[in-house]
Write a protein that holds these residues in place. Structure first.
Motif, PDB file in Angstrom:
ATOM      1  N   VAL A  89      53.149  33.490  55.522  1.00  0.00           N
ATOM      2  CA  VAL A  89      53.419  33.799  54.116  1.00  0.00           C
ATOM      3  C   VAL A  89      52.129  34.165  53.391  1.00  0.00           C
ATOM      4  N   ILE A  90      52.212  35.248  52.624  1.00  0.00           N
ATOM      5  CA  ILE A  90      51.079  35.707  51.814  1.00  0.00           C
ATOM      6  C   ILE A  90      51.496  35.627  50.355  1.00  0.00           C
ATOM      7  N   GLY A  91      50.734  34.894  49.580  1.00  0.00           N
ATOM      8  CA  GLY A  91      51.086  34.685  48.186  1.00  0.00           C
ATOM      9  C   GLY A  91      50.791  35.888  47.310  1.00  0.00           C
ATOM     10  N   PRO A  92      51.324  35.890  46.084  1.00  0.00           N
ATOM     11  CA  PRO A  92      51.134  37.016  45.168  1.00  0.00           C
ATOM     12  C   PRO A  92      49.700  37.097  44.649  1.00  0.00           C
ATOM     13  N   PRO A  93      49.115  38.285  44.645  1.00  0.00           N
ATOM     14  CA  PRO A  93      47.763  38.430  44.109  1.00  0.00           C
ATOM     15  C   PRO A  93      47.773  38.507  42.585  1.00  0.00           C
ATOM     16  N   PRO A  94      46.630  38.340  41.952  1.00  0.00           N
ATOM     17  CA  PRO A  94      46.577  38.444  40.492  1.00  0.00           C
ATOM     18  C   PRO A  94      46.797  39.878  40.032  1.00  0.00           C
ATOM     19  N   GLU A  95      47.192  39.996  38.781  1.00  0.00           N
ATOM     20  CA  GLU A  95      47.412  41.312  38.186  1.00  0.00           C
ATOM     21  C   GLU A  95      46.458  41.526  37.017  1.00  0.00           C
ATOM     22  N   TYR A  96      46.658  42.607  36.295  1.00  0.00           N
ATOM     23  CA  TYR A  96      45.757  42.980  35.214  1.00  0.00           C
ATOM     24  C   TYR A  96      46.023  42.177  33.952  1.00  0.00           C
ATOM     25  N   ASN A  97      47.272  41.775  33.747  1.00  0.00           N
ATOM     26  CA  ASN A  97      47.681  41.094  32.530  1.00  0.00           C
ATOM     27  C   ASN A  97      47.456  39.589  32.660  1.00  0.00           C
ATOM     28  N   SER A  98      46.656  39.031  31.761  1.00  0.00           N
ATOM     29  CA  SER A  98      46.306  37.608  31.870  1.00  0.00           C
ATOM     30  C   SER A  98      47.507  36.705  31.630  1.00  0.00           C
ATOM     31  N   GLU A  99      48.433  37.143  30.778  1.00  0.00           N
ATOM     32  CA  GLU A  99      49.627  36.333  30.533  1.00  0.00           C
ATOM     33  C   GLU A  99      50.495  36.267  31.795  1.00  0.00           C
ATOM     34  N   ARG A 100      50.653  37.408  32.475  1.00  0.00           N
ATOM     35  CA  ARG A 100      51.400  37.411  33.729  1.00  0.00           C
ATOM     36  C   ARG A 100      50.700  36.547  34.769  1.00  0.00           C
ATOM     37  N   ASN A 101      49.398  36.545  34.746  1.00  0.00           N
ATOM     38  CA  ASN A 101      48.662  35.749  35.729  1.00  0.00           C
ATOM     39  C   ASN A 101      48.932  34.257  35.586  1.00  0.00           C
ATOM     40  N   ARG A 102      49.237  33.812  34.396  1.00  0.00           N
ATOM     41  CA  ARG A 102      49.603  32.406  34.234  1.00  0.00           C
ATOM     42  C   ARG A 102      50.905  32.110  34.980  1.00  0.00           C
ATOM     43  N   GLY A 103      51.833  33.052  34.900  1.00  0.00           N
ATOM     44  CA  GLY A 103      53.079  32.894  35.632  1.00  0.00           C
ATOM     45  C   GLY A 103      52.894  33.028  37.131  1.00  0.00           C
ATOM     46  N   ILE A 104      52.033  33.949  37.527  1.00  0.00           N
ATOM     47  CA  ILE A 104      51.757  34.134  38.957  1.00  0.00           C
ATOM     48  C   ILE A 104      51.098  32.892  39.535  1.00  0.00           C
ATOM     49  N   ALA A 105      50.231  32.258  38.759  1.00  0.00           N
ATOM     50  CA  ALA A 105      49.583  31.025  39.225  1.00  0.00           C
ATOM     51  C   ALA A 105      50.624  29.960  39.540  1.00  0.00           C
ATOM     52  N   GLU A 106      51.656  29.841  38.703  1.00  0.00           N
ATOM     53  CA  GLU A 106      52.725  28.871  38.957  1.00  0.00           C
ATOM     54  C   GLU A 106      53.497  29.229  40.220  1.00  0.00           C
ATOM     55  N   LEU A 107      53.826  30.507  40.365  1.00  0.00           N
ATOM     56  CA  LEU A 107      54.544  30.941  41.563  1.00  0.00           C
ATOM     57  C   LEU A 107      53.713  30.676  42.814  1.00  0.00           C
TER      58      LEU A 107
END
Length: 204
Positions: free
Chosen positions: A116-134
């Motif tokens: 399994v490879i997790g999701p990388p960060p994106e450009y939007n910092s708000e989305r990155n907060r959600g990605i960190a949880e995922l």
């Protein structure tokens, strides 16, 4: 005369699996495959990408699509390259976690080894907060099952090359250097041990 058991790897994920944004058209999958072939010449890799997919869609198609590529006499394997589609569809972290858990359990039941490879960060910092949880949730799901998990979010979140490429891209996708970074993380976070081979090209 002995026969070689073919290794088939189905890679399920989004646009990054297809290498979109890479001027060379390789993406991380092509780079990882090229690095692996000297160690495993009979490797067959099938990138199966769907854009904007959430975990529900991934769960619905993974085993069915992967099984079309598998062989009855081979070493069949599955790579889940997870993304951030759940943030777009409004699917909760709990439901996303359950979807990924179900995919992995179905693979285990079929004796298909998963990575399994997790999701990388994106450009939007708000989305990155959600990605960190995922990322945290997906990592826990994999580790509870003894499945290798590559955290791409943490090392790339503040990486200047990654951030520069996704910021400058029209679609906020990585370019050649960014895909090289993803490939490096995959190759150095358990890829060769998972396949049961040594890196014939060394660590340089």
């Amino acid at each position: 005369m002995s026969t070689v058991t073919p290794t088939t790897v189905a890679v399920i994920g989004g646009p990054l699996v297809a290498g979109h944004g890479d001027g060379r058209g390789l993406g991380w999958v092509g780079r990882v495959t090229a690095r692996t072939l000297p160690s495993l010449p009979d490797l067959r890799v099938f990138p199966l990408a769907v854009p904007h997919e959430d975990s529900s869609g991934l769960h619905a198609r993974t085993i069915a699509e992967a099984s079309l590529r598998y062989t009855s006499d081979g070493d069949n394997r599955l790579v889940l390259a997870l993304g951030s589609g759940d943030l777009d569809s409004g699917r909760s972290v709990a439901r996303a976690r359950l979807d990924v858990a179900n995919v992995l359990d179905e693979a285990l039941a079929l004796k298909v080894s998963a990575f399994v490879i997790g999701p990388p960060p994106e450009y939007n910092s708000e989305r990155n907060r959600g990605i960190a949880e995922l990322n945290t949730s997906f990592s826990d799901v994999a580790k509870r099952r003894g499945i290798a998990y590559v955290d791409t979010f943490t090392p790339l979140l503040g990486h200047p090359v990654w951030q520069r490429e996704i910021a400058s891209s029209r679609d906020h996708l990585p370019g050649q250097e960014g895909y090289g970074l993803l490939a490096w993380l995959v190759l150095h976070r358990g890829w060769f041990p998972w396949l049961g081979v040594q890196d014939a090209m060394g660590d340089s």
